[in-house]
Write an enzyme that holds these catalytic residues in place. Structure first.
Site, PDB file in Angstrom:
ATOM      1  N   THR A 302      -0.712  -0.058  10.028  1.00 20.62           N
ATOM      2  CA  THR A 302      -0.979   1.356  10.303  1.00 20.62           C
ATOM      3  C   THR A 302      -1.312   2.063   8.999  1.00 20.62           C
ATOM      4  O   THR A 302      -0.633   1.879   7.992  1.00 20.62           O
ATOM      5  CB  THR A 302       0.230   2.029  10.969  1.00 20.62           C
ATOM      6  OG1 THR A 302       0.498   1.384  12.222  1.00 20.62           O
ATOM      7  CG2 THR A 302      -0.049   3.500  11.244  1.00 20.62           C
ATOM      8  N   PHE A 304      -1.613   5.567   6.939  1.00 18.43           N
ATOM      9  CA  PHE A 304      -1.042   6.906   6.905  1.00 18.43           C
ATOM     10  C   PHE A 304      -1.756   7.734   5.836  1.00 18.43           C
ATOM     11  O   PHE A 304      -2.171   7.210   4.797  1.00 18.43           O
ATOM     12  CB  PHE A 304       0.450   6.860   6.569  1.00 18.43           C
ATOM     13  CG  PHE A 304       1.306   6.221   7.626  1.00 18.43           C
ATOM     14  CD1 PHE A 304       2.055   6.999   8.505  1.00 18.43           C
ATOM     15  CD2 PHE A 304       1.378   4.832   7.749  1.00 18.43           C
ATOM     16  CE1 PHE A 304       2.848   6.406   9.473  1.00 18.43           C
ATOM     17  CE2 PHE A 304       2.166   4.239   8.707  1.00 18.43           C
ATOM     18  CZ  PHE A 304       2.902   5.030   9.576  1.00 18.43           C
TER      19      PHE A 304
END
Length: 430
Positions: A302, A304
Site C-alpha cells: 500500500t 501512503f
C-alpha cells in the site's frame, strides 16, 4: 505510465465472493459502536468567504471560526488554506455541509488512544517538540505502521475518518497526516483523491508499506469453530483464497477497518468470529493468531502520502515525484488528455500514475446535435504523478504547456520518492 482502475475503494462497499459451499454466507457492513460522532458530506468543496490571509494569525483566526461551527453542530462550515504552490488557473470553492449524527459509544480496552472525531476538531494547544501525525483507523492499523515509518518517534493520532485526518492538520491539531492512496492489488483509494482536491494540504512525501495479513480470534478459539470473518473489504479480497481453505463455512462480512475489526471482537467477546488484521492488532487487543501471512499475493503493498500545511522546497539532488490535478477546458472533454500527455512525453518525463474522477462542479456535459439528438458526456478531473522535481526546468515548462489546455491546474506537491527497500516478511511495525 500506470493507469489504475480500482474495483475497491474506501468509499464503496464492494462485492466480495465467498466460498460457494457456504450456503448461508452473506456480506453485510458491520458498524462498530465505538465512534461517538460521524460525519456526512455534500459534494462541494469549501472556502472562507473573505479569503484567508497568508499569516499564521489570519489562519488561526479562520480555524477558530471553523472549529466553533463544528463544535456547535451547525449545518455548515467553511474552511480553507491558501495554496502556496504556484501553478494554476485559479481554484474556486463552494461550501460544505457537515451533518453531525450522534451514535452509541462503547467501552474499549483501557490505555488505547481513541480516534479523533469531528467533535474533537478544535484549535490545538501549542505543540512541543514531538511531531504529531494523524492517520485513519485505530492503533494496530496498517496506517499507524505507515505513520511510524514515515515519521519515526512521532506521536500518532488516530482519526475515525479520512476527512478528520485532513482537518486535524488544517486545524493545527496534528503536524502531518499519512493516508493511503493506492494498493497494489485493490487499486486506488478514491475517497482520498477527492479529499486532496477538497482540502488545501500539500503532499510532502510518500511511503510504501507491505501488507502482512493474519487471521485473529479470541484465545482458545479454533479455526473450525469460526462462523464469520470480518475485516476491511480490501483485506477480505486480498485473503479470499486463504479464507476459503481456513474457514470454508464462515460468512464474510465487511468492516470499516482491519484493526477496528480485531478490537470489535475483543470488546464484545465474540468467540465465533475472526478478523483479518495485523499481528500488532493481535498484540494490542489480546487475540491469538490462527494463521500468519494469509494474503493471497506476497507482493501486496500500500502506498501512503504524507501531507502537511506547507509544501517543501523541491530539489534536484535526489529522485523527486510531482503530483498534479487538472480539468479540461470547457467543451474540450477528454481530447485534452492526449495534448497533456504529449507535453510530458516530449520532455522525456515518465508518468507513474494517472487517475480520473468525475468533475464535482460540472459532472455532465450536454452536447446538442440536430442530426442525432442530445448527447451527455461526463466531465473529468485528472490526477497525474510524474517523475520530476518542480525545481527542474523541464517540469516547469511541461506544466506551462499543460496550463494552456486546462480550465484549472493545481500542484498537489513535489516531494522525494520513496526509494527505501521493503520486504514481504512481517515486521515489528505491522
Amino acid at each position: 505510465m500506470q493507469a489504475v482502475s480500482s474495483a475497491f475503494s474506501c468509499d464503496l462497499k464492494p462485492l466480495i465472493k465467498t466460498n460457494p459451499t457456504a450456503k448461508n454466507a452473506r456480506f453485510s457492513h458491520v458498524n462498530g459502536k465505538r465512534v461517538s460522532v460521524r460525519c456526512s458530506y455534500r459534494s462541494e468543496s469549501f472556502s472562507f468567504p473573505n479569503g484567508v490571509g497568508s499569516s499564521r494569525a489570519d489562519w488561526q483566526s479562520s480555524c477558530a471560526i471553523l472549529a466553533s461551527k463544528v463544535a456547535s453542530a451547525e449545518n455548515s462550515i467553511i474552511g480553507g488554506l491558501a495554496d502556496q504552490v504556484a501553478a494554476v488557473n485559479g481554484h474556486s470553492n463552494g461550501s460544505v455541509n457537515l451533518s453531525l449524527v450522534p451514535s452509541e459509544t462503547n467501552n474499549v480496552k483501557p490505555g488505547l488512544v481513541q480516534p479523533l472525531t469531528n467533535t474533537d476538531l478544535s484549535p490545538a494547544p501549542s505543540h512541543g517538540s514531538t511531531l504529531r501525525v494523524a492517520y485513519q483507523g485505530v492503533p494496530g492499523a496498517y496506517s499507524e505502521a505507515a505513520a511510524g515509518k514515515a515519521y519515526p518517534n512521532s506521536e500518532a493520532i488516530p482519526c475515525d475518518q479520512f476527512d478528520v485526518a485532513f482537518q486535524a492538520v488544517e486545524l493545527w491539531i496534528a503536524d502531518r497526516a499519512v493516508l493511503p492512496v493506492e494498493n497494489s492489488l485493490g487499486g486506488s483509494i478514491h475517497r482520498n483523491y477527492d479529499l486532496l482536491l477538497r482540502h488545501r494540504l500539500h503532499i510532502v512525501g510518500e511511503v510504501q508499506i507491505p501488507v502482512h495479513h493474519c487471521l485473529l480470534a479470541l484465545p482458545g478459539v479454533r479455526a473450525d469453530c469460526i462462523a464469520r470473518v470480518i475485516s476491511h473489504p480490501q483485506a477480505l479480497a486480498q485473503t479470499e483464497g486463504s479464507l476459503n481453505k481456513l474457514t470454508p463455512r464462515a460468512a464474510i462480512e465487511a468492516f470499516h477497518d482491519t484493526a477496528a475489526a480485531a478490537e470489535y471482537i475483543a470488546t464484545n467477546n465474540l468467540r465465533d468470529t475472526a478478523a483479518v488484521a495485523s499481528a500488532r492488532a493481535a498484540e494490542l487487543y489480546g487475540l491469538q493468531i490462527l494463521a500468519d501471512g494469509i494474503q493471497d499475493d506476497a507482493g501486496n503493498v500500500t502506498r501512503f502520502l504524507m501531507l502537511a500545511r506547507d509544501p517543501i522546497i523541491p530539489r534536484t539532488d535526489r529522485p523527486f515525484k510531482t503530483s498534479i490535478v487538472f480539468a479540461a477546458q470547457e467543451h474540450q472533454g477528454t481530447s485534452v488528455l492526449f495534448k497533456v500527455l504529449s507535453a510530458f512525453a516530449f520532455r522525456n518525463i515518465s508518468l507513474t500514475k494517472i487517475e480520473s474522477r468525475p468533475h464535482h462542479n460540472c459532472p455532465v456535459r450536454v452536447v446538442e446535435d440536430g442530426s442525432v439528438g442530445t448527447k451527455k458526456h461526463f466531465e473529468y478531473t485528472f490526477y497525474v504523478d510524474f517523475e520530476a522535481s518542480m525545481a527542474e526546468a523541464r517540469a516547469q515548462n511541461a506544466l506551462a504547456e499543460v496550463q494552456e489546455y486546462t480550465s484549472f491546474l493545481r500542484v498537489l506537491g513535489s516531494y522525494p520518492m520513496d526509494m527505501a527497500p521493503w520486504s514481504t516478511l512481517p515486521s515489528e511495525d505491522v
